[in-house]
Write a protein that holds these residues in place. Structure first.
Motif, PDB file in Angstrom:
ATOM      1  N   THR A  69       0.841  -1.200   0.000  1.00  0.00           N
ATOM      2  CA  THR A  69       0.000   0.000   0.000  1.00  0.00           C
ATOM      3  C   THR A  69       0.876   1.250   0.000  1.00  0.00           C
ATOM      4  OG1 THR A  69      -1.735  -1.131   1.239  1.00  0.00           O
ATOM      5  CG2 THR A  69      -1.784   1.274   1.266  1.00  0.00           C
ATOM      6  N   THR A  70       0.545   2.214  -0.853  1.00  0.00           N
ATOM      7  CA  THR A  70       1.235   3.502  -0.868  1.00  0.00           C
ATOM      8  C   THR A  70       0.587   4.400   0.175  1.00  0.00           C
ATOM      9  OG1 THR A  70       1.734   3.283  -3.216  1.00  0.00           O
ATOM     10  CG2 THR A  70       1.864   5.499  -2.285  1.00  0.00           C
ATOM     11  N   VAL A  71       1.433   5.040   1.010  1.00  0.00           N
ATOM     12  CA  VAL A  71       0.924   5.893   2.087  1.00  0.00           C
ATOM     13  C   VAL A  71       1.554   7.274   1.999  1.00  0.00           C
ATOM     14  CG1 VAL A  71       0.450   3.971   3.644  1.00  0.00           C
ATOM     15  CG2 VAL A  71       2.670   5.096   3.733  1.00  0.00           C
ATOM     16  N   ALA A  72       0.859   8.259   2.565  1.00  0.00           N
ATOM     17  CA  ALA A  72       1.351   9.633   2.602  1.00  0.00           C
ATOM     18  C   ALA A  72       1.767   9.970   4.033  1.00  0.00           C
ATOM     19  CB  ALA A  72       0.259  10.597   2.144  1.00  0.00           C
ATOM     20  N   LYS A  73       2.728  10.862   4.151  1.00  0.00           N
ATOM     21  CA  LYS A  73       3.182  11.299   5.471  1.00  0.00           C
ATOM     22  C   LYS A  73       1.976  11.815   6.263  1.00  0.00           C
ATOM     23  CE  LYS A  73       6.378  14.347   7.843  1.00  0.00           C
ATOM     24  NZ  LYS A  73       7.504  15.262   7.707  1.00  0.00           N
ATOM     25  N   GLY A  74       1.837  11.337   7.508  1.00  0.00           N
ATOM     26  CA  GLY A  74       0.736  11.758   8.363  1.00  0.00           C
ATOM     27  C   GLY A  74      -0.525  10.924   8.236  1.00  0.00           C
ATOM     28  N   GLN A  75      -0.558  10.020   7.248  1.00  0.00           N
ATOM     29  CA  GLN A  75      -1.723   9.149   7.076  1.00  0.00           C
ATOM     30  C   GLN A  75      -1.819   8.188   8.255  1.00  0.00           C
ATOM     31  OE1 GLN A  75      -1.832   7.086   3.307  1.00  0.00           O
ATOM     32  NE2 GLN A  75      -3.339   5.600   4.012  1.00  0.00           N
ATOM     33  N   VAL A  76      -3.030   7.978   8.757  1.00  0.00           N
ATOM     34  CA  VAL A  76      -3.243   7.062   9.879  1.00  0.00           C
ATOM     35  C   VAL A  76      -3.170   5.627   9.365  1.00  0.00           C
ATOM     36  CG1 VAL A  76      -4.826   6.320  11.689  1.00  0.00           C
ATOM     37  CG2 VAL A  76      -4.635   8.748  11.126  1.00  0.00           C
ATOM     38  N   LEU A  77      -2.215   4.867   9.912  1.00  0.00           N
ATOM     39  CA  LEU A  77      -2.014   3.476   9.515  1.00  0.00           C
ATOM     40  C   LEU A  77      -2.818   2.518  10.387  1.00  0.00           C
ATOM     41  CD1 LEU A  77       1.869   3.633   9.117  1.00  0.00           C
ATOM     42  CD2 LEU A  77       0.124   3.957   7.350  1.00  0.00           C
ATOM     43  N   GLY A  78      -3.122   2.964  11.580  1.00  0.00           N
ATOM     44  CA  GLY A  78      -3.858   2.137  12.522  1.00  0.00           C
ATOM     45  C   GLY A  78      -3.950   2.851  13.857  1.00  0.00           C
ATOM     46  N   GLN A  79      -4.434   2.127  14.844  1.00  0.00           N
ATOM     47  CA  GLN A  79      -4.545   2.683  16.185  1.00  0.00           C
ATOM     48  C   GLN A  79      -3.973   1.673  17.171  1.00  0.00           C
ATOM     49  OE1 GLN A  79      -7.477   2.483  14.190  1.00  0.00           O
ATOM     50  NE2 GLN A  79      -7.011   4.518  13.428  1.00  0.00           N
ATOM     51  N   ILE A  80      -3.439   2.221  18.258  1.00  0.00           N
ATOM     52  CA  ILE A  80      -2.991   1.377  19.362  1.00  0.00           C
ATOM     53  C   ILE A  80      -3.960   1.610  20.511  1.00  0.00           C
ATOM     54  CG2 ILE A  80      -1.159   0.881  21.002  1.00  0.00           C
ATOM     55  CD1 ILE A  80       0.812   1.881  18.855  1.00  0.00           C
ATOM     56  N   GLU A  81      -4.604   0.529  20.922  1.00  0.00           N
ATOM     57  CA  GLU A  81      -5.554   0.597  22.028  1.00  0.00           C
ATOM     58  C   GLU A  81      -4.799   0.323  23.322  1.00  0.00           C
ATOM     59  OE1 GLU A  81      -9.511  -1.744  23.683  1.00  0.00           O
ATOM     60  OE2 GLU A  81      -8.600  -2.367  21.796  1.00  0.00           O
ATOM     61  N   SER A  82      -4.894   1.276  24.234  1.00  0.00           N
ATOM     62  CA  SER A  82      -4.243   1.130  25.527  1.00  0.00           C
ATOM     63  C   SER A  82      -5.127   1.761  26.584  1.00  0.00           C
ATOM     64  CB  SER A  82      -2.864   1.802  25.495  1.00  0.00           C
ATOM     65  OG  SER A  82      -2.196   1.607  26.707  1.00  0.00           O
ATOM     66  N   MET A  83      -5.503   0.998  27.585  1.00  0.00           N
ATOM     67  CA  MET A  83      -6.363   1.485  28.660  1.00  0.00           C
ATOM     68  C   MET A  83      -7.677   2.047  28.094  1.00  0.00           C
ATOM     69  SD  MET A  83      -4.503   0.792  31.328  1.00  0.00           S
ATOM     70  CE  MET A  83      -5.212   1.721  32.656  1.00  0.00           C
ATOM     71  N   LYS A  84      -8.232   1.350  27.091  1.00  0.00           N
ATOM     72  CA  LYS A  84      -9.498   1.715  26.441  1.00  0.00           C
ATOM     73  C   LYS A  84      -9.431   3.053  25.701  1.00  0.00           C
ATOM     74  CE  LYS A  84     -12.191  -1.190  29.342  1.00  0.00           C
ATOM     75  NZ  LYS A  84     -13.205  -2.061  28.994  1.00  0.00           N
ATOM     76  N   LEU A  85      -8.235   3.542  25.440  1.00  0.00           N
ATOM     77  CA  LEU A  85      -8.030   4.737  24.616  1.00  0.00           C
ATOM     78  C   LEU A  85      -7.393   4.291  23.315  1.00  0.00           C
ATOM     79  CD1 LEU A  85      -6.572   7.204  27.258  1.00  0.00           C
ATOM     80  CD2 LEU A  85      -8.890   7.177  26.348  1.00  0.00           C
TER      81      LEU A  85
END
Length: 121
Positions: A69-85
């Protein structure tokens, strides 16, 4: 107790020689088990910039992100869930996802490689 304080405690605990520990501070109960920690020292990293985990948590890779996948700087690749955040994990540069080092929905450690991105900086 604020979430930042919990993260500081967890980071400090990484330096101590234990396999499992229970801590109770200000009504917060914390159980840490190093036995389930993944071995990341032997991960073979490809040429490119490696995006590592800034925290301990569960990785949720966005559905549109795959190797190639081609991505741009600042593009959200995913999320890290920690302490329900949920904390966004963004591409540090323009480029292509050359390698995904973790599986979606798995636990990750601080500093663990998540993506290798090749391309322009």
């Amino acid at each position: 107790m604020k979430i930042d304080e919990v993260f500081k405690i967890m980071q400090r605990l990484e330096d101590y020689p234990y396999n499992e520990i229970d801590i109770e501070i200000e009504g917060l109960k914390l159980h840490v088990n190093k036995n389930g920690q993944k071995e990341t020292d032997n991960v073979e990293l490809d040429d490119g910039d490696v995006v590592t985990s800034p925290m301990v948590g569960i990785i949720h890779i966005n559905d549109n992100i795959q190797e190639g996948t081609t991505v741009a700087k600042g593009q959200v690749l995913g999320q890290i869930e920690s302490m329900k955040l949920f904390n966004d994990l963004k591409a540090p540069q323009d480029g292509e996802i050359k390698k995904i080092h973790v599986e979606d929905g798995t636990g990750i450690q601080f500093g663990e490689p998540i993506f290798t991105i090749t391309g322009a900086k």
